[in-house]
Scaffold this active site. Structure first.
Site, PDB file in Angstrom:
ATOM      1  N   LYS A  13      34.404  36.220  31.783  1.00  0.00           N
ATOM      2  CA  LYS A  13      34.505  35.044  30.313  1.00  0.00           C
ATOM      3  C   LYS A  13      35.056  34.124  31.085  1.00  0.00           C
ATOM      4  O   LYS A  13      34.576  32.515  30.986  1.00  0.00           O
ATOM      5  CB  LYS A  13      36.197  35.632  29.606  1.00  0.00           C
ATOM      6  CG  LYS A  13      35.959  36.703  29.495  1.00  0.00           C
ATOM      7  CD  LYS A  13      36.740  37.412  27.680  1.00  0.00           C
ATOM      8  CE  LYS A  13      38.361  37.144  28.184  1.00  0.00           C
ATOM      9  NZ  LYS A  13      38.211  38.365  28.896  1.00  0.00           N
ATOM     10  N   ARG A  88      42.872  38.180  19.815  1.00  0.00           N
ATOM     11  CA  ARG A  88      43.173  38.781  21.003  1.00  0.00           C
ATOM     12  C   ARG A  88      43.452  40.466  19.707  1.00  0.00           C
ATOM     13  O   ARG A  88      44.089  41.515  20.298  1.00  0.00           O
ATOM     14  CB  ARG A  88      43.911  38.807  22.379  1.00  0.00           C
ATOM     15  CG  ARG A  88      43.764  39.191  23.502  1.00  0.00           C
ATOM     16  CD  ARG A  88      44.765  38.867  24.251  1.00  0.00           C
ATOM     17  NE  ARG A  88      44.658  39.171  25.849  1.00  0.00           N
ATOM     18  CZ  ARG A  88      44.101  38.266  27.075  1.00  0.00           C
ATOM     19  NH1 ARG A  88      43.570  37.061  26.251  1.00  0.00           N
ATOM     20  NH2 ARG A  88      43.539  38.316  28.003  1.00  0.00           N
ATOM     21  N   ARG A 127      38.201  40.619  43.638  1.00  0.00           N
ATOM     22  CA  ARG A 127      39.058  38.778  42.765  1.00  0.00           C
ATOM     23  C   ARG A 127      40.107  38.521  43.615  1.00  0.00           C
ATOM     24  O   ARG A 127      40.576  37.647  44.189  1.00  0.00           O
ATOM     25  CB  ARG A 127      39.255  38.864  41.352  1.00  0.00           C
ATOM     26  CG  ARG A 127      39.070  37.712  40.984  1.00  0.00           C
ATOM     27  CD  ARG A 127      38.805  37.649  39.292  1.00  0.00           C
ATOM     28  NE  ARG A 127      40.372  38.114  38.739  1.00  0.00           N
ATOM     29  CZ  ARG A 127      40.089  38.023  37.056  1.00  0.00           C
ATOM     30  NH1 ARG A 127      38.948  37.931  36.856  1.00  0.00           N
ATOM     31  NH2 ARG A 127      41.060  38.748  36.760  1.00  0.00           N
ATOM     32  N   ARG A 139      47.752  35.569  40.803  1.00  0.00           N
ATOM     33  CA  ARG A 139      48.111  36.002  39.530  1.00  0.00           C
ATOM     34  C   ARG A 139      48.736  37.706  39.285  1.00  0.00           C
ATOM     35  O   ARG A 139      48.425  38.253  40.051  1.00  0.00           O
ATOM     36  CB  ARG A 139      46.925  36.143  38.503  1.00  0.00           C
ATOM     37  CG  ARG A 139      46.442  34.952  37.898  1.00  0.00           C
ATOM     38  CD  ARG A 139      45.429  34.705  36.567  1.00  0.00           C
ATOM     39  NE  ARG A 139      45.996  35.709  36.013  1.00  0.00           N
ATOM     40  CZ  ARG A 139      45.526  36.567  34.969  1.00  0.00           C
ATOM     41  NH1 ARG A 139      43.272  35.955  34.983  1.00  0.00           N
ATOM     42  NH2 ARG A 139      45.043  36.743  33.792  1.00  0.00           N
ATOM     43  N   ARG A 150      46.437  45.794  31.206  1.00  0.00           N
ATOM     44  CA  ARG A 150      45.708  45.411  30.278  1.00  0.00           C
ATOM     45  C   ARG A 150      43.723  45.663  29.463  1.00  0.00           C
ATOM     46  O   ARG A 150      44.035  45.593  28.200  1.00  0.00           O
ATOM     47  CB  ARG A 150      45.272  43.408  31.071  1.00  0.00           C
ATOM     48  CG  ARG A 150      46.527  42.820  31.286  1.00  0.00           C
ATOM     49  CD  ARG A 150      46.179  41.962  32.553  1.00  0.00           C
ATOM     50  NE  ARG A 150      45.637  41.571  32.700  1.00  0.00           N
ATOM     51  CZ  ARG A 150      44.888  40.694  34.246  1.00  0.00           C
ATOM     52  NH1 ARG A 150      45.822  40.912  35.356  1.00  0.00           N
ATOM     53  NH2 ARG A 150      43.866  40.366  34.015  1.00  0.00           N
TER      54      ARG A 150
HETATM   55  P1  ADP Z   1      42.261  38.128  31.494  1.00  0.00           P
HETATM   56  O1  ADP Z   1      41.633  38.413  32.323  1.00  0.00           O
HETATM   57  O2  ADP Z   1      43.305  39.075  31.075  1.00  0.00           O
HETATM   58  O3  ADP Z   1      41.458  37.691  29.682  1.00  0.00           O
HETATM   59  P2  ADP Z   1      44.589  35.140  30.409  1.00  0.00           P
HETATM   60  O4  ADP Z   1      43.991  34.799  31.478  1.00  0.00           O
HETATM   61  O5  ADP Z   1      43.199  35.784  29.435  1.00  0.00           O
HETATM   62  O6  ADP Z   1      43.644  37.430  31.162  1.00  0.00           O
HETATM   63  O7  ADP Z   1      45.743  36.376  29.513  1.00  0.00           O
HETATM   64  C1  ADP Z   1      47.137  36.524  30.491  1.00  0.00           C
HETATM   65  C2  ADP Z   1      48.000  37.169  29.835  1.00  0.00           C
HETATM   66  O8  ADP Z   1      48.353  36.521  29.110  1.00  0.00           O
HETATM   67  C3  ADP Z   1      47.180  38.304  28.889  1.00  0.00           C
HETATM   68  O9  ADP Z   1      48.021  39.711  29.621  1.00  0.00           O
HETATM   69  C4  ADP Z   1      48.565  38.153  27.942  1.00  0.00           C
HETATM   70  O10 ADP Z   1      49.853  38.888  28.168  1.00  0.00           O
HETATM   71  C5  ADP Z   1      48.810  37.453  28.029  1.00  0.00           C
HETATM   72  N1  ADP Z   1      47.935  36.442  26.317  1.00  0.00           N
HETATM   73  C6  ADP Z   1      46.714  35.280  26.664  1.00  0.00           C
HETATM   74  N2  ADP Z   1      45.936  35.191  25.629  1.00  0.00           N
HETATM   75  C7  ADP Z   1      46.777  35.702  24.306  1.00  0.00           C
HETATM   76  C8  ADP Z   1      46.758  36.237  23.213  1.00  0.00           C
HETATM   77  N3  ADP Z   1      45.746  35.958  22.288  1.00  0.00           N
HETATM   78  N4  ADP Z   1      47.355  36.760  22.739  1.00  0.00           N
HETATM   79  C9  ADP Z   1      48.681  37.375  23.193  1.00  0.00           C
HETATM   80  N5  ADP Z   1      48.963  37.248  24.373  1.00  0.00           N
HETATM   81  C10 ADP Z   1      47.599  36.720  25.058  1.00  0.00           C
END
Ligand code: ADP
Length: 196
Positions: A13, A88, A127, A139, A150
């Site tokens: 993404k 989400r 990664r 991260r 996740r």
């Molecule tokens: P990913 O690589 O899993 O897509 P993101 O960078 O989008 O990672 O998100 C990392 C973390 O931030 C998630 O695992 C969650 O803890 C939190 N997070 C991000 N967006 C949301 C959301 N819309 N609702 C709840 N938690 C979120």
């Protein structure tokens, strides 16, 4: 044009978001980036969410919805924006629909990046290795155990958005297993179909 990006962690993404920002001139709103920014800045929200993010669980719907609602007020969001990592959960999707309705706007298209489950853990390993080779920080939640957590959270809490947006006739599936440029081309084709 308001675009939602859907797909499991590691689907690409972020990579594709950069392409869309460039090609369509709309900003990328990544809730993950915004939350990590709050953690890094040590804001009250950041303090509240750090442990949750590190564990691979979801932050509360209210917290992320408030962050998004404030962000989309900004002028750069007037022509549209790309949501990456939000909504989400179905509750977040309903909150998003409600906040956009107040502004007489709506989600135009939901792009779902489809990838094989097995490929995702391989991509994560790459990664991590690449970040280490570059000397970049990895991260906290990018370790194999939390990543699998996740993925599980995605399947349980986020995948229900697929039928949610199918019902609204907004869902477009894109094969995320091709090369970066092939995937970008397919996304662009879907966006151009609805562009206005
Ligand atoms: P990913 O690589 O899993 O897509 P993101 O960078 O989008 O990672 O998100 C990392 C973390 O931030 C998630 O695992 C969650 O803890 C939190 N997070 C991000 N967006 C949301 C959301 N819309 N609702 C709840 N938690 C979120």
């Amino acid at each position: 044009m308001i675009v939602v990006f859907l797909g499991p962690p590691g689907a690409g993404k972020g990579t594709q978001a950069a392409f869309i920002v460039e090609k369509y001139g709309i900003p990328q709103l990544s809730t993950g980036d915004m939350l990590r920014g709050a953690v890094a800045a040590g804001t009250p929200v950041g303090k509240k969410v750090k442990a949750i993010i590190d564990s691979g669980e979801l932050v509360s719907d209210e917290i992320v919805a408030a962050i998004v609602e404030e962000r989309i007020e900004a002028e750069d969001c007037a022509p549209g924006f790309l949501l990456d990592g939000f909504p989400r959960t179905v509750a977040q999707a309903e909150m998003l629909d409600a906040m956009l309705e107040k502004k007489e706007r709506q989600v135009d298209i939901v792009v779902e990046l489809r990838v094989d489950q097995e490929a995702l853990v391989d991509r994560l390993r790459n990664r991590i290795r690449e970040a280490e080779e570059r000397g970049d920080p990895v991260r906290e939640d990018d370790n194999e155990e939390t990543f699998k957590k996740r993925l599980g959270v995605y399947g349980e809490q986020t995948a229900p958005l697929i039928p949610y947006y199918e019902k609204q006739s907004k869902l477009k599936g894109v094969d995320g297993m091709g090369g970066i440029e092939a995937v970008s081309a397919e996304i662009a084709a879907r966006l151009d179909e609805i562009k206005r």
